[in-house]
Write a protein that holds these residues in place. Structure first.
Motif, PDB file in Angstrom:
ATOM      1  N   ASN A 425      37.232  45.419  43.393  1.00 28.07           N
ATOM      2  CA  ASN A 425      37.381  46.169  42.211  1.00 28.07           C
ATOM      3  C   ASN A 425      36.222  45.996  41.495  1.00 28.07           C
ATOM      4  O   ASN A 425      35.836  44.574  41.075  1.00 28.07           O
ATOM      5  CB  ASN A 425      38.662  45.629  41.549  1.00 28.07           C
ATOM      6  CG  ASN A 425      38.909  46.256  40.064  1.00 28.07           C
ATOM      7  OD1 ASN A 425      38.279  47.303  39.939  1.00 28.07           O
ATOM      8  ND2 ASN A 425      39.949  46.074  39.543  1.00 28.07           N
ATOM      9  N   GLU A 426      35.339  46.743  40.958  1.00 24.57           N
ATOM     10  CA  GLU A 426      34.120  46.925  40.665  1.00 24.57           C
ATOM     11  C   GLU A 426      34.196  46.427  38.951  1.00 24.57           C
ATOM     12  O   GLU A 426      33.448  46.023  38.343  1.00 24.57           O
ATOM     13  CB  GLU A 426      33.156  47.811  40.772  1.00 24.57           C
ATOM     14  CG  GLU A 426      32.757  48.344  42.262  1.00 24.57           C
ATOM     15  CD  GLU A 426      31.976  49.306  42.439  1.00 24.57           C
ATOM     16  OE1 GLU A 426      31.662  50.022  41.358  1.00 24.57           O
ATOM     17  OE2 GLU A 426      31.550  49.633  43.433  1.00 24.57           O
ATOM     18  N   HIS A 427      35.409  47.107  38.448  1.00 22.04           N
ATOM     19  CA  HIS A 427      35.659  47.040  37.063  1.00 22.04           C
ATOM     20  C   HIS A 427      35.898  45.597  36.429  1.00 22.04           C
ATOM     21  O   HIS A 427      35.585  45.429  35.437  1.00 22.04           O
ATOM     22  CB  HIS A 427      36.945  47.796  36.657  1.00 22.04           C
ATOM     23  CG  HIS A 427      36.774  49.268  37.177  1.00 22.04           C
ATOM     24  ND1 HIS A 427      35.742  49.979  36.285  1.00 22.04           N
ATOM     25  CD2 HIS A 427      37.583  49.881  38.073  1.00 22.04           C
ATOM     26  CE1 HIS A 427      35.981  51.279  37.113  1.00 22.04           C
ATOM     27  NE2 HIS A 427      37.024  51.120  38.226  1.00 22.04           N
ATOM     28  N   VAL A 428      36.011  44.417  37.427  1.00 25.51           N
ATOM     29  CA  VAL A 428      36.335  43.320  36.775  1.00 25.51           C
ATOM     30  C   VAL A 428      35.161  42.208  37.028  1.00 25.51           C
ATOM     31  O   VAL A 428      35.116  41.301  36.650  1.00 25.51           O
ATOM     32  CB  VAL A 428      37.745  42.714  37.693  1.00 25.51           C
ATOM     33  CG1 VAL A 428      38.776  43.368  37.301  1.00 25.51           C
ATOM     34  CG2 VAL A 428      37.483  42.284  39.142  1.00 25.51           C
ATOM     35  N   LEU A 429      34.004  42.817  37.367  1.00 26.01           N
ATOM     36  CA  LEU A 429      32.887  42.083  37.946  1.00 26.01           C
ATOM     37  C   LEU A 429      32.065  41.805  36.736  1.00 26.01           C
ATOM     38  O   LEU A 429      32.043  42.472  35.955  1.00 26.01           O
ATOM     39  CB  LEU A 429      32.125  42.803  38.995  1.00 26.01           C
ATOM     40  CG  LEU A 429      32.635  43.050  40.236  1.00 26.01           C
ATOM     41  CD1 LEU A 429      31.756  43.552  41.122  1.00 26.01           C
ATOM     42  CD2 LEU A 429      33.215  41.494  40.691  1.00 26.01           C
ATOM     43  N   VAL A 430      31.560  40.603  36.570  1.00 30.24           N
ATOM     44  CA  VAL A 430      30.589  40.254  35.383  1.00 30.24           C
ATOM     45  C   VAL A 430      29.644  39.422  36.293  1.00 30.24           C
ATOM     46  O   VAL A 430      29.458  38.915  37.269  1.00 30.24           O
ATOM     47  CB  VAL A 430      31.376  39.304  34.508  1.00 30.24           C
ATOM     48  CG1 VAL A 430      32.165  39.961  33.742  1.00 30.24           C
ATOM     49  CG2 VAL A 430      31.960  37.966  35.192  1.00 30.24           C
ATOM     50  N   ASP A 431      28.151  39.457  35.502  1.00 29.92           N
ATOM     51  CA  ASP A 431      27.139  38.835  36.168  1.00 29.92           C
ATOM     52  C   ASP A 431      27.100  37.454  35.966  1.00 29.92           C
ATOM     53  O   ASP A 431      27.694  36.701  34.937  1.00 29.92           O
ATOM     54  CB  ASP A 431      25.829  39.154  35.033  1.00 29.92           C
ATOM     55  CG  ASP A 431      25.536  40.673  35.558  1.00 29.92           C
ATOM     56  OD1 ASP A 431      25.730  41.401  36.475  1.00 29.92           O
ATOM     57  OD2 ASP A 431      25.141  41.531  34.501  1.00 29.92           O
TER      58      ASP A 431
END
Length: 613
Positions: A425-431
């Motif tokens: 799920n790309e929407h939950v990713l953070v750097d």
């Protein structure tokens, strides 16, 4: 004391007088009903043998009436086909094509349900369980149900047939409810004016909030062309070989499968069984098995429930039990797959499944499911063999045509546009971090992630993790690239957790065409920690080769909540901080391991050192 216990045991085991009277009365009633049925059958058989001439006359009358009814049904069906363009085009597929039909055109409208956002929270806790119903005239399609989120992502395509344009497509979003009637969240009606293709466009719903993202295209084709037939059966492309042979088959009346689904008329039910689907309570209904699908239909308290499972999504079928005494069948699906109509159940190891129970004969149903699955896989193998024989012939024809071509042109590779499902799920990713790795992206995969690499074995040993099992990398048809599964038991440092926990990590790796860029993604789930089945930790490593000896590494992580939880904010923050430290240690250990491997040579057996930070 012993006498009291014996008397209590006798009272418990032996029936009372009232229970004995009820049992005897019920047995007498059943015996009387059985005797009446036997006498009725005997009397009917006696009367049939005593008057054969009248029976023959009645049989002839029945035959003539049946012939007249069949002729009337054919006439009604032809009139209905003439009145309804969608049905007429559907009948023209399998009927004998005539010159008049050959000039008829039909429009294939493809609606791609991408996602939705800002939906109304229909439940008391502010969440919703949305699913969509897409309709064009009398044709209806149902999307899968996405549990809990107000911003669902579907990524599903639906095909419709239209005799003429313009046509109107209506998309209605419902909130799933197990007991009460499903609530309408919102709807939108779109007009298809002509042959065109729109990109991903957001449309406002007719509610106080909510938008839906759709991609719509329409194509004009001939009903007898292969492209039309492919579009019409695009939900399962493997059926094309068999369906092409059945174009001249005569359409009979709709069967049980067509009564509850939108499948073509030539897909018939081979087996049908009474059973129940395990949800929050048992949904009693009927299971239908065809050559391509497993379907379940239930209607409990006026609540319709349809579950459609393609056989290609089934990974394994097992015998199981429900409530210790009720035989059941558990169907496990491939990762990322899911039947349409009802959400799947999740196991502790992360696999998804459906459980059916309350069979009259569980073993007979199990054997029928196994036979259907084996027949389906045998059909796929036969198609692969046919394609393998046809491919060399096509290549040889291309070589001959290229030799006879007098004009030299550059080779052009035509690639099929294949859409893969997102692995995380790309929407939950953070750097998290960005650093340099001492090697190329290809070297990172070979030295750190390869099947013969010892990095993860030594890294887990250094962390005192146990029971490490790494499967081999294999090609993924669902996500693209390569895929493997890793399981181990990891130590827990939190006072609220057990000393160690079972962990399942799914890994996905995909290279660019020039092998200079690598995307490495992981999904990790801890099974024994509190609320472990509620969330997954998603991570993405993006490696970009900058020189012959270095590459740039960008790492992102995030917590994907599979279920709503009152402590989800604390779970997200705690899991993110802990896994941020973990990936930084992995990157540092991988860099040191690679440098030592280069300095010591390929035959060295280095050990991974982990900092205590």
């Amino acid at each position: 004391m012993g006498a009291q216990y014996c008397s209590w045991l006798l009272r418990f085991l032996l029936p009372s007088l009232w229970e004995a009277e009820v049992a005897i009365s019920a047995a007498a009633l059943l015996a009387t009903v059985a005797l009446l049925v036997v006498l009725d059958q005997t009397a009917s058989s006696t009367s049939a043998t005593s008057s054969p001439p009248s029976s023959a006359a009645e049989a002839c009358g029945r035959d003539s009436r049946c012939r007249r009814q069949r002729r009337s049904r054919r006439a009604k069906r032809s009139n209905k086909a003439a009145a309804e363009p969608g049905l007429a085009s559907e009948i023209e597929i399998v009927a004998d094509s005539s010159p008049s039909r050959g000039t008829t055109t039909v429009y294939v409208i493809k609606v791609e349900l991408v996602s939705a956002k800002y939906l109304i929270g229909a439940n008391l806790n502010g969440t919703s369980e949305p699913y969509a119903v897409i309709s064009l005239g009398d044709q209806k399609r149902f999307s899968s149900m996405v549990p809990s989120p107000r911003n669902p992502v579907w990524g599903e395509e639906f095909n419709f047939l239209a005799g003429e344009l313009p046509a109107e497509v209506t998309i209605t979003i419902y909130d799933w409810d197990n007991v009460c009637k499903c609530k309408v969240i919102g709807s939108v009606t779109l007009a298809i004016l002509g042959k065109d293709e729109t990109g991903a466009t957001w449309y406002d719903l007719d509610s106080r909030s909510g938008q839906i993202c759709l991609r719509i295209s329409s194509v004009e084709v001939l009903p007898t062309s292969d492209s039309f037939f492919k579009q019409y059966t695009e939900t399962n492309s493997h059926r094309k070989m068999l369906l092409n042979k059945q174009r001249l088959a005569r359409i009979e009346d709709s069967g049980l499968l067509q009564a509850i689904t939108e499948f073509p008329h030539n897909e018939i039910v081979h087996h049908s069984y009474s059973c129940a689907l395990e949800r929050s309570f048992l949904h009693c209904g009927r299971m239908c098995i065809s050559s391509w699908h497993l379907c379940f239909h239930s209607n409990v308290f006026a609540k319709q429930l349809n579950v459609i499972i393609p056989l290609q999504d089934i990974y394994e079928i097992r015998r199981s039990q429900h409530s210790l005494i009720n035989p059941a069948i558990t169907i496990f699906l491939h990762t990322g797959a899911g039947g349409h109509g009802a959400p799947t159940l999740c196991c502790q190891n992360g696999s998804i499944r459906y459980k059916f129970t309350s069979f009259w004969n569980r073993n007979r149903t199990f054997r029928a499911l196994e036979a259907a699955l084996q027949s389906y896989r045998a059909t796929l193998d036969a198609e692969k063999q046919v394609r393998s024989h046809l491919l060399p012939k096509a290549e040889s024809m291309n070589v001959i045509s290229s030799r006879t071509d007098s004009i030299k042109t550059e080779d052009r590779s035509i690639e099929l546009a294949i859409t893969y499902q997102p692995f995380i799920n790309e929407h939950v990713l953070v750097d998290v971090t960005s650093d340099t790795f001492p090697g190329t992206a290809k070297k990172f995969f070979t030295v750190i992630l390869g099947d013969n690499a010892m990095f993860f074995q030594q890294y887990r040993d250094a962390r005192k993790d146990t029971d490490l099992k790494l499967s081999k990398w294999h090609v993924s048809d669902v996500y693209g690239g390569n895929f493997r599964e890793v399981t181990f038991r990891s130590l827990c440092n939190s006072p609220l957790c057990p000393p160690d926990t079972a962990v399942t990590e799914l890994q996905h790796a995909s290279f660019s065409k020039d092998k200079r860029n690598l995307i490495y993604e992981t999904k990790q789930q801890a099974h024994d920690v509190p609320f472990g089945s509620y969330f997954e930790i998603h991570c993405r490593w993006s490696l970009r080769t900058t020189s012959s000896s270095t590459c740039q590494v960008d790492i992102k992580i995030g917590v994907n909540m599979k279920k709503w939880c009152i402590l989800q904010s604390k779970i997200k923050s705690g899991a993110t901080d802990e896994y941020r430290r973990e990936v930084c240690k992995i990157l540092e250990a991988a860099s040191d391991y690679t440098l030592r491997a280069e300095s010591n040579g390929p035959a060295s057996d280095d050990t991974v050192a982990i900092s205590s930070a």
